[in-house]
Design an enzyme around this catalytic site. Structure first.
Site, PDB file in Angstrom:
ATOM      1  N   HIS A  98       0.859  -1.190   0.000  1.00 24.56           N
ATOM      2  CA  HIS A  98       0.000   0.000   0.000  1.00 24.56           C
ATOM      3  C   HIS A  98       0.888   1.230   0.000  1.00 24.56           C
ATOM      4  O   HIS A  98       1.955   1.232   0.606  1.00 24.56           O
ATOM      5  CB  HIS A  98      -0.907   0.023   1.248  1.00 24.56           C
ATOM      6  CG  HIS A  98      -2.068   0.949   1.123  1.00 24.56           C
ATOM      7  ND1 HIS A  98      -1.973   2.288   1.392  1.00 24.56           N
ATOM      8  CD2 HIS A  98      -3.343   0.734   0.707  1.00 24.56           C
ATOM      9  CE1 HIS A  98      -3.148   2.855   1.169  1.00 24.56           C
ATOM     10  NE2 HIS A  98      -3.990   1.945   0.752  1.00 24.56           N
TER      11      HIS A  98
ATOM     12  N   GLU B 258      -7.801  -5.290  -0.184  1.00 27.42           N
ATOM     13  CA  GLU B 258      -8.378  -6.123  -1.256  1.00 27.42           C
ATOM     14  C   GLU B 258      -8.351  -7.601  -0.965  1.00 27.42           C
ATOM     15  O   GLU B 258      -9.125  -8.364  -1.542  1.00 27.42           O
ATOM     16  CB  GLU B 258      -7.649  -5.859  -2.582  1.00 27.42           C
ATOM     17  CG  GLU B 258      -7.504  -4.409  -2.970  1.00 27.42           C
ATOM     18  CD  GLU B 258      -8.834  -3.679  -3.189  1.00 27.42           C
ATOM     19  OE1 GLU B 258      -8.814  -2.646  -3.840  1.00 27.42           O
ATOM     20  OE2 GLU B 258      -9.883  -4.153  -2.705  1.00 27.42           O
TER      21      GLU B 258
HETATM   22  C1  SDX Z   1      -6.147   0.156  -3.053  1.00 27.61           C
HETATM   23  O1  SDX Z   1      -4.330   4.658  -1.846  1.00 27.61           O
HETATM   24  C2  SDX Z   1      -5.354   4.007  -1.339  1.00 27.61           C
HETATM   25  O2  SDX Z   1      -5.868   4.315  -0.298  1.00 27.61           O
HETATM   26  C3  SDX Z   1      -5.872   2.840  -2.185  1.00 27.61           C
HETATM   27  C4  SDX Z   1      -6.914   1.964  -1.530  1.00 27.61           C
HETATM   28  C5  SDX Z   1      -8.196   2.726  -1.293  1.00 27.61           C
HETATM   29  O3  SDX Z   1      -8.916   2.382  -0.337  1.00 27.61           O
HETATM   30  O4  SDX Z   1      -8.532   3.577  -2.137  1.00 27.61           O
HETATM   31  O5  SDX Z   1      -6.410   1.508  -0.298  1.00 27.61           O
HETATM   32  C6  SDX Z   1      -7.305   0.766  -2.395  1.00 27.61           C
HETATM   33  O6  SDX Z   1      -5.810   0.559  -4.118  1.00 27.61           O
HETATM   34  C7  SDX Z   1      -5.388  -0.932  -2.353  1.00 27.61           C
HETATM   35  C8  SDX Z   1      -4.202  -1.466  -3.211  1.00 27.61           C
HETATM   36  C9  SDX Z   1      -4.777  -2.486  -4.206  1.00 27.61           C
HETATM   37  N1  SDX Z   1      -3.720  -2.919  -5.136  1.00 27.61           N
HETATM   38  C10 SDX Z   1      -3.078  -4.071  -5.028  1.00 27.61           C
HETATM   39  O7  SDX Z   1      -3.248  -4.883  -4.114  1.00 27.61           O
HETATM   40  C11 SDX Z   1      -2.080  -4.328  -6.156  1.00 27.61           C
HETATM   41  C12 SDX Z   1      -0.771  -4.832  -5.560  1.00 27.61           C
HETATM   42  N2  SDX Z   1      -0.153  -3.757  -4.780  1.00 27.61           N
HETATM   43  C13 SDX Z   1       0.857  -2.979  -5.455  1.00 27.61           C
HETATM   44  O8  SDX Z   1       0.753  -2.832  -6.810  1.00 27.61           O
HETATM   45  C14 SDX Z   1       1.378  -1.798  -4.672  1.00 27.61           C
HETATM   46  O9  SDX Z   1       1.604  -2.208  -3.381  1.00 27.61           O
HETATM   47  C15 SDX Z   1       0.587  -0.499  -4.657  1.00 27.61           C
HETATM   48  C16 SDX Z   1       0.282  -0.038  -6.011  1.00 27.61           C
HETATM   49  C17 SDX Z   1      -0.690  -0.687  -3.898  1.00 27.61           C
HETATM   50  C18 SDX Z   1       1.415   0.550  -3.953  1.00 27.61           C
HETATM   51  O10 SDX Z   1       2.625   0.585  -4.599  1.00 27.61           O
HETATM   52  P1  SDX Z   1       3.640   1.837  -4.463  1.00 27.61           P
HETATM   53  O11 SDX Z   1       3.406   2.581  -3.199  1.00 27.61           O
HETATM   54  O12 SDX Z   1       3.607   2.629  -5.716  1.00 27.61           O
HETATM   55  O13 SDX Z   1       5.011   1.101  -4.252  1.00 27.61           O
HETATM   56  P2  SDX Z   1       6.008   0.809  -5.420  1.00 27.61           P
HETATM   57  O14 SDX Z   1       5.296   0.396  -6.663  1.00 27.61           O
HETATM   58  O15 SDX Z   1       6.965   1.956  -5.467  1.00 27.61           O
HETATM   59  O16 SDX Z   1       6.739  -0.510  -4.878  1.00 27.61           O
HETATM   60  C19 SDX Z   1       7.791  -0.386  -3.946  1.00 27.61           C
HETATM   61  C20 SDX Z   1       8.494  -1.718  -3.976  1.00 27.61           C
HETATM   62  C21 SDX Z   1       8.780  -2.179  -5.404  1.00 27.61           C
HETATM   63  O17 SDX Z   1       9.952  -2.969  -5.368  1.00 27.61           O
HETATM   64  P3  SDX Z   1      11.247  -2.460  -6.194  1.00 27.61           P
HETATM   65  O18 SDX Z   1      10.806  -2.359  -7.632  1.00 27.61           O
HETATM   66  O19 SDX Z   1      11.585  -1.085  -5.589  1.00 27.61           O
HETATM   67  O20 SDX Z   1      12.249  -3.519  -5.940  1.00 27.61           O
HETATM   68  O21 SDX Z   1       7.670  -2.740  -3.410  1.00 27.61           O
HETATM   69  C22 SDX Z   1       7.347  -3.703  -4.410  1.00 27.61           C
HETATM   70  C23 SDX Z   1       7.621  -3.050  -5.743  1.00 27.61           C
HETATM   71  O22 SDX Z   1       7.946  -4.038  -6.714  1.00 27.61           O
HETATM   72  N3  SDX Z   1       5.936  -4.040  -4.247  1.00 27.61           N
HETATM   73  C24 SDX Z   1       5.442  -5.261  -4.399  1.00 27.61           C
HETATM   74  C25 SDX Z   1       4.078  -5.139  -4.134  1.00 27.61           C
HETATM   75  N4  SDX Z   1       3.793  -3.871  -3.855  1.00 27.61           N
HETATM   76  C26 SDX Z   1       4.946  -3.168  -3.941  1.00 27.61           C
HETATM   77  N5  SDX Z   1       6.041  -6.432  -4.730  1.00 27.61           N
HETATM   78  C27 SDX Z   1       5.228  -7.514  -4.798  1.00 27.61           C
HETATM   79  N6  SDX Z   1       3.893  -7.477  -4.551  1.00 27.61           N
HETATM   80  C28 SDX Z   1       3.296  -6.328  -4.217  1.00 27.61           C
HETATM   81  N7  SDX Z   1       1.980  -6.308  -3.976  1.00 27.61           N
END
Ligand code: SDX
Length: 361
Positions: free
Chosen positions: A244, A303
């Site tokens: 998140h 989720e």
């Molecule tokens: C919602 O903002 C809100 O409030 C949203 C929400 C709401 O109520 O409106 O809470 C609802 O959107 C919840 C999130 C639903 N999405 C998912 O579950 C999809 C999976 N999650 C990710 O895609 C991710 O965690 C995000 C998009 C939710 C947040 O990502 P960020 O803050 O942009 O973090 P990032 O992409 O910069 O990642 C940082 C690191 C990365 O590693 P590196 O490339 O730096 O090595 O963490 C890793 C990412 O690859 N990472 C994950 C991951 N989430 C982040 N790796 C594996 N699995 C994951 N789920």
């Protein structure tokens, strides 16, 4: 590289919600999530969220009936040909026919619409005629009835209410921020909500719950979780339902929804083997993410248990984002009104890094 995810940028002051990412706490208009989830009906949550934003908002005693009457009114906007689109796009297309406005009547139509249109789309694609809304029913009860064609049991209504309340508002998430940007131009509530729905459908935001179930289906059994997850992360995939932008600890909504699932299970409405598989997958995913991304706390988000709860409510997974919109639309409208009443046109700056014409150099 500019902070183009706007991490930690405070883009608005709001009385609506506080998302405390380090404490793992969500406050909604002065109430802790625990005081609301599993306690309040969605109509009660709307009264809390919308208080003060519409001079003619029906009071909490009259709001359920007003929303019921509006469900009946918006049913006239159902279009059979839109139902051929993916559910969230069909709902968006039908909502686009609600004329823009800043008034309470427009707001109630936009709140009623995702419920009525999603139910219509799910029936039309099965060759069934949409069921007319029952304006005497509560919102959650009518949603389930319009989809399934039968009066739902109170436990299932309570489970859907808990979900709609839990997801109703959550600070400046991408879809709510989109609503505020459009509202700030004075385009109107329909335009603000259409922008929000378009942001919500993305898999990084509201499009995640369906893929959570796809992952559970692929894994199939608890003893296959570790290998499957390891391979997914090794291929650079995101584990849906984890991580998140704000929460650095467990999303408090995960436990609120897990509790709603447990209450529903007590009435026999849940496949417990599915919950056991999900819990095993969650444990394995958290261990793996801790090992693979030690400097980035990645915990369970809203989720993961949303997926199990909506599956237990027999919602088709390609309509999960529509159900998310049924709850979040109350928050989008409250934020849009807050922006119009207290804010200004949202227009941040950018830093140009492109080429400069010779004569200008
Ligand atoms: C919602 O903002 C809100 O409030 C949203 C929400 C709401 O109520 O409106 O809470 C609802 O959107 C919840 C999130 C639903 N999405 C998912 O579950 C999809 C999976 N999650 C990710 O895609 C991710 O965690 C995000 C998009 C939710 C947040 O990502 P960020 O803050 O942009 O973090 P990032 O992409 O910069 O990642 C940082 C690191 C990365 O590693 P590196 O490339 O730096 O090595 O963490 C890793 C990412 O690859 N990472 C994950 C991951 N989430 C982040 N790796 C594996 N699995 C994951 N789920």
């Amino acid at each position: 590289m500019p902070n183009n995810g706007m991490d930690d940028v405070v883009a608005a002051e709001t009385v609506l919600s506080d998302v405390d990412g380090s404490a793992g706490r969500l406050i909604l208009r002065g109430y802790s999530l625990d005081d609301l989830a599993g306690v309040a009906r969605y109509e009660d949550m709307l009264s809390i969220l919308l208080a003060g934003f519409f001079p003619d908002l029906p009071d909490e005693k009259r709001l359920p009936a007003a929303l019921g009457a509006t469900r009946r009114d918006v049913a006239a906007l159902i279009r059979t040909d839109d139902a051929a689109l993916p559910p969230i796009e069909a709902v968006r297309a039908m909502m686009a026919r609600i004329p823009d406005g800043e008034d309470c009547e427009t707001a109630l139509k936009l709140i009623a619409a995702p419920a009525v249109f999603t139910a219509a789309v799910l029936r039309l694609r099965r060759g069934l005629a949409p069921l007319a809304p029952d304006e005497s029913a509560t919102h959650a009860a009518d949603i389930l009835r319009m989809i399934e064609g039968a009066t739902p049991g109170p436990e299932r209504v309570a489970a859907l209410d808990a979900y709609l309340v839990t997801v109703s508002d959550h600070g400046l998430n991408a879809s709510t921020f989109a609503a505020r940007v459009v509202a700030s131009t004075r385009a109107g509530l329909t335009s603000a909500v259409l922008a929000a729905i378009s942001a919500l459908k993305g898999p990084l935001h509201g499009g995640a719950p369906g893929p959570v179930l796809d992952a559970l289906d692929s894994i199939g059994a608890p003893d296959r979780a570790e290998e499957w997850l390891e391979s997914a992360v090794a291929q650079g995939e995101r584990l849906m339902g984890f991580g998140h932008r704000v929460y650095r600890v467990r999303d408090p909504r995960a436990d609120a929804l897990k509790a709603a699932l447990a209450r529903l299970a007590r009435s026999g409405g849940v496949d417990l083997s599915r919950v056991a598989l999900a819990e095993a997958v969650e444990r394995a995913a958290l261990t793996l993410l801790k090992r693979k991304k030690p400097d980035r706390p990645l915990d369970t988000n809203v989720e993961f248990y949303t997926a199990l709860l909506l599956e237990a409510l027999n919602m088709p997974r390609d309509a999960f984002t529509c159900v998310f919109a049924m709850g979040r639309v109350g928050g989008w409208i409250a934020h849009a009104r807050e922006q119009v009443l207290n804010g200004r046109l949202i227009r941040p700056k950018s830093r140009y890094i492109g080429p400069i014409p010779k004569e200008a150099a």
